[in-house]
Design a protein around this motif. Structure first.
Motif, PDB file in Angstrom:
ATOM      1  N   ALA A 118     -24.231  32.947   5.286  1.00 30.98           N
ATOM      2  CA  ALA A 118     -25.592  33.700   5.890  1.00 30.98           C
ATOM      3  C   ALA A 118     -25.412  34.970   5.694  1.00 30.98           C
ATOM      4  N   LEU A 119     -24.312  35.802   5.548  1.00 26.87           N
ATOM      5  CA  LEU A 119     -23.916  37.191   5.335  1.00 26.87           C
ATOM      6  C   LEU A 119     -24.379  37.589   3.943  1.00 26.87           C
ATOM      7  N   ILE A 120     -23.998  36.647   2.772  1.00 23.80           N
ATOM      8  CA  ILE A 120     -24.332  36.771   1.600  1.00 23.80           C
ATOM      9  C   ILE A 120     -25.808  36.773   1.409  1.00 23.80           C
ATOM     10  N   ARG A 121     -26.471  35.874   1.984  1.00 26.93           N
ATOM     11  CA  ARG A 121     -27.906  35.737   1.710  1.00 26.93           C
ATOM     12  C   ARG A 121     -28.732  37.084   2.356  1.00 26.93           C
ATOM     13  N   TRP A 122     -28.305  37.583   3.608  1.00 27.58           N
ATOM     14  CA  TRP A 122     -28.685  38.713   4.108  1.00 27.58           C
ATOM     15  C   TRP A 122     -28.546  39.999   3.175  1.00 27.58           C
ATOM     16  N   THR A 123     -27.513  40.186   2.632  1.00 30.17           N
ATOM     17  CA  THR A 123     -27.171  41.379   1.521  1.00 30.17           C
ATOM     18  C   THR A 123     -27.982  41.158   0.259  1.00 30.17           C
ATOM     19  N   ARG A 124     -28.314  39.835  -0.127  1.00 29.18           N
ATOM     20  CA  ARG A 124     -29.360  39.744  -1.135  1.00 29.18           C
ATOM     21  C   ARG A 124     -30.748  40.060  -0.811  1.00 29.18           C
ATOM     22  N   GLU A 125     -31.266  39.666   0.442  1.00 30.92           N
ATOM     23  CA  GLU A 125     -32.584  39.707   0.970  1.00 30.92           C
ATOM     24  C   GLU A 125     -32.674  41.169   1.482  1.00 30.92           C
ATOM     25  N   ASN A 126     -31.789  41.909   1.480  1.00 33.30           N
ATOM     26  CA  ASN A 126     -32.038  43.353   2.179  1.00 33.30           C
ATOM     27  C   ASN A 126     -31.430  44.488   1.004  1.00 33.30           C
ATOM     28  N   ASN A 127     -31.003  44.012  -0.205  1.00 31.52           N
ATOM     29  CA  ASN A 127     -30.587  44.634  -1.194  1.00 31.52           C
ATOM     30  C   ASN A 127     -29.492  45.605  -0.688  1.00 31.52           C
ATOM     31  N   GLU A 128     -28.565  45.104   0.163  1.00 34.80           N
ATOM     32  CA  GLU A 128     -27.385  45.993   0.457  1.00 34.80           C
ATOM     33  C   GLU A 128     -26.083  44.991  -0.123  1.00 34.80           C
ATOM     34  N   ASP A 129     -25.104  46.170  -0.272  1.00 30.08           N
ATOM     35  CA  ASP A 129     -23.836  45.680  -0.830  1.00 30.08           C
ATOM     36  C   ASP A 129     -22.841  45.217   0.361  1.00 30.08           C
ATOM     37  N   MET A 130     -22.003  44.224  -0.064  1.00 31.82           N
ATOM     38  CA  MET A 130     -21.160  43.869   0.991  1.00 31.82           C
ATOM     39  C   MET A 130     -20.082  44.658   1.198  1.00 31.82           C
ATOM     40  N   ILE A 145     -25.975  38.416  12.267  1.00 26.67           N
ATOM     41  CA  ILE A 145     -26.194  38.917  10.739  1.00 26.67           C
ATOM     42  C   ILE A 145     -27.339  39.891  10.610  1.00 26.67           C
ATOM     43  N   GLU A 146     -26.859  41.096  11.212  1.00 20.21           N
ATOM     44  CA  GLU A 146     -27.857  42.332  11.243  1.00 20.21           C
ATOM     45  C   GLU A 146     -27.160  43.553  11.740  1.00 20.21           C
ATOM     46  N   LEU A 147     -27.556  44.512  11.272  1.00 18.77           N
ATOM     47  CA  LEU A 147     -27.207  45.966  11.579  1.00 18.77           C
ATOM     48  C   LEU A 147     -27.649  46.138  13.347  1.00 18.77           C
ATOM     49  N   LYS A 148     -26.858  46.763  14.049  1.00 15.46           N
ATOM     50  CA  LYS A 148     -27.085  46.732  15.570  1.00 15.46           C
ATOM     51  C   LYS A 148     -28.315  47.868  15.428  1.00 15.46           C
ATOM     52  N   ALA A 149     -28.739  47.755  16.567  1.00  9.40           N
ATOM     53  CA  ALA A 149     -30.128  48.599  17.060  1.00  9.40           C
ATOM     54  C   ALA A 149     -29.705  50.030  16.932  1.00  9.40           C
ATOM     55  N   GLU A 298     -42.138  47.737   2.876  1.00  2.68           N
ATOM     56  CA  GLU A 298     -42.523  46.362   2.571  1.00  2.68           C
ATOM     57  C   GLU A 298     -43.115  45.487   3.820  1.00  2.68           C
ATOM     58  N   GLY A 299     -43.352  46.581   5.175  1.00  2.00           N
ATOM     59  CA  GLY A 299     -44.138  45.835   6.107  1.00  2.00           C
ATOM     60  C   GLY A 299     -45.188  45.380   6.069  1.00  2.00           C
ATOM     61  N   PRO A 300     -46.429  46.227   5.302  1.00  2.00           N
ATOM     62  CA  PRO A 300     -47.708  45.363   5.011  1.00  2.00           C
ATOM     63  C   PRO A 300     -47.772  44.099   4.156  1.00  2.00           C
ATOM     64  N   MET A 301     -46.705  43.949   3.321  1.00  2.00           N
ATOM     65  CA  MET A 301     -46.638  42.648   2.401  1.00  2.00           C
ATOM     66  C   MET A 301     -46.167  41.686   3.227  1.00  2.00           C
ATOM     67  N   GLY A 319     -35.532  45.767  17.972  1.00  2.00           N
ATOM     68  CA  GLY A 319     -34.699  47.046  18.067  1.00  2.00           C
ATOM     69  C   GLY A 319     -33.877  46.908  16.798  1.00  2.00           C
ATOM     70  N   ALA A 320     -33.440  45.719  16.298  1.00  2.00           N
ATOM     71  CA  ALA A 320     -32.528  45.640  15.081  1.00  2.00           C
ATOM     72  C   ALA A 320     -33.154  46.084  13.841  1.00  2.00           C
ATOM     73  N   VAL A 321     -32.356  46.203  12.823  1.00  2.00           N
ATOM     74  CA  VAL A 321     -33.046  46.684  11.480  1.00  2.00           C
ATOM     75  C   VAL A 321     -32.453  45.623  10.465  1.00  2.00           C
ATOM     76  N   GLY A 322     -33.396  45.151   9.568  1.00  2.00           N
ATOM     77  CA  GLY A 322     -32.842  44.391   8.564  1.00  2.00           C
ATOM     78  C   GLY A 322     -33.697  43.018   8.711  1.00  2.00           C
ATOM     79  N   THR A 323     -33.689  42.234   7.728  1.00  2.00           N
ATOM     80  CA  THR A 323     -34.397  41.018   7.768  1.00  2.00           C
ATOM     81  C   THR A 323     -33.249  39.813   8.302  1.00  2.00           C
ATOM     82  N   PRO A 324     -33.671  39.375   9.560  1.00  2.00           N
ATOM     83  CA  PRO A 324     -32.669  38.656   9.979  1.00  2.00           C
ATOM     84  C   PRO A 324     -32.457  36.971   9.284  1.00  2.00           C
TER      85      PRO A 324
END
Length: 327
Positions: A118-130, A145-149, A298-301, A319-324
């Motif tokens: 799930a963490l690998i999928r999150w990094t791909r969806e949010n364009n972040e590096d492990m 599986i998200e950055l804290k608020a 990406e919000g409007p889309m 309050g959390a940031v990133g696509t869960p």
């Protein structure tokens, strides 16, 4: 020596009567000859190899968070590299090996294989590096599986406090290292007046003052102008005139360096922990700004999911940031 009103500053190590420089040279020669015997017997290299393997094993265990890989190597050492014939157990062992490899290579302590995926999928969806996820440390919630608020991340003032605390401990570590390498004076304290002072073979000086009381001054009236009290001055002059002063200083300096070495390890540990703590806060704030910027773009889309169905609101991520990511 007979200077009972004076005590060494470090760990109760004081002068020992009859232990002069000739005895110390004899002790050093004995140590060298002992090492020579060990070297001639071929013991040193295997000992260093075992110690090195021990440190490597501890590093692997700390990095992976488990002794599974170490126990697997020990099992293969005695049982061979035969594969497990039980398919269920074999699959479990393979999953454990893959999970620990993920932990060791990324530095992220994923609890289960599903969590790692799930963490690998999150990094791909949010364009972040492990590596950036690992750098955030406890500020990245591995269960959700998200950055804290934002209110759970350290603010600028807290980061500055951590930074300056790390600088303080770094400075103290450098001071302790300098004392080990270059401080050759014995640090002593008067038992009665509780005055701290340093002394070498030719002079003594109270802490906090620049003036020194030298051996030459003890022989004339200039000693009365020193910053020591009359009683302390008499004790210091007796020390400077003593024939055993050199051996006394040598013994005291040895104990001081041992104490400073221990202090250096403690200070260096806290300096490292504070630095890591500071950098984790910095990396978490950087990731928060990146994710917030992408969310605005990406919000409007993302108002309607593919297929025309509106996204399901999940209050757990308020309050959390990133696509869960769904596990």
């Amino acid at each position: 020596m007979n200077a009972r009103p004076v005590r060494a500053f470090c760990c109760g190590f004081g002068a020992v009567k009859g232990r002069g420089l000739p005895v110390e040279r004899g002790m050093l020669e004995g140590i060298r000859s002992g090492i020579g015997i060990l070297t001639s017997l071929g013991v040193v290299l295997p000992v260093f190899a075992v110690v090195g393997l021990g440190f490597l094993g501890v590093y692997v265990w700390r990095r992976a968070g488990s002794s599974h890989s170490l126990m697997t190597r020990l099992w293969q050492l005695f049982h061979g590299k035969q594969e497990c014939k039980d398919p269920v157990i074999g699959e479990f062992l393979d999953e454990q090996g893959a999970l620990l490899q993920f932990r060791f290579t990324t530095g992220v302590r994923a609890r289960t294989r599903q969590q790692a995926q799930a963490l690998i999928r999150w990094t791909r969806e949010n364009n972040e590096d492990m590596g950036h996820v690992a750098a955030c440390g406890p500020y990245f919630d591995l269960e959700k599986i998200e950055l804290k608020a934002e209110d759970q991340l350290p603010n600028v003032w807290l980061l500055l406090a951590r930074f300056f605390a790390a600088i303080v401990f770094f400075t103290l570590s450098l001071t302790a290292a300098w004392g080990i390498a270059f401080w050759d004076d014995a640090v002593l304290q008067m038992k009665k007046s509780k005055v701290f002072f340093s002394i070498n073979a030719t002079s003594a000086k109270r802490f906090g003052v620049a003036e020194k009381l030298s051996l030459d001054q003890c022989s004339n009236e200039a000693a009365a102008l020193s910053t020591f009290s009359p009683e302390d001055r008499e004790i210091v002059c007796k020390l400077l005139k003593s024939d055993e002063l050199a051996s006394y200083i040598n013994e005291t300096v040895k104990s001081q360096r041992l104490a400073l070495a221990f202090l250096l390890l403690v200070l260096a540990f806290f300096c490292r922990e504070l630095t890591v703590w500071f950098l984790q806060g910095v990396h978490s704030q950087e990731m928060f700004r990146r994710l917030r910027g992408r969310k605005r773009l990406e919000g409007p889309m993302a108002l309607v999911e593919p297929g025309g169905n509106p996204p399901i609101h999940d209050s757990r991520h308020d309050g959390a940031v990133g696509t869960p990511t769904r596990n």
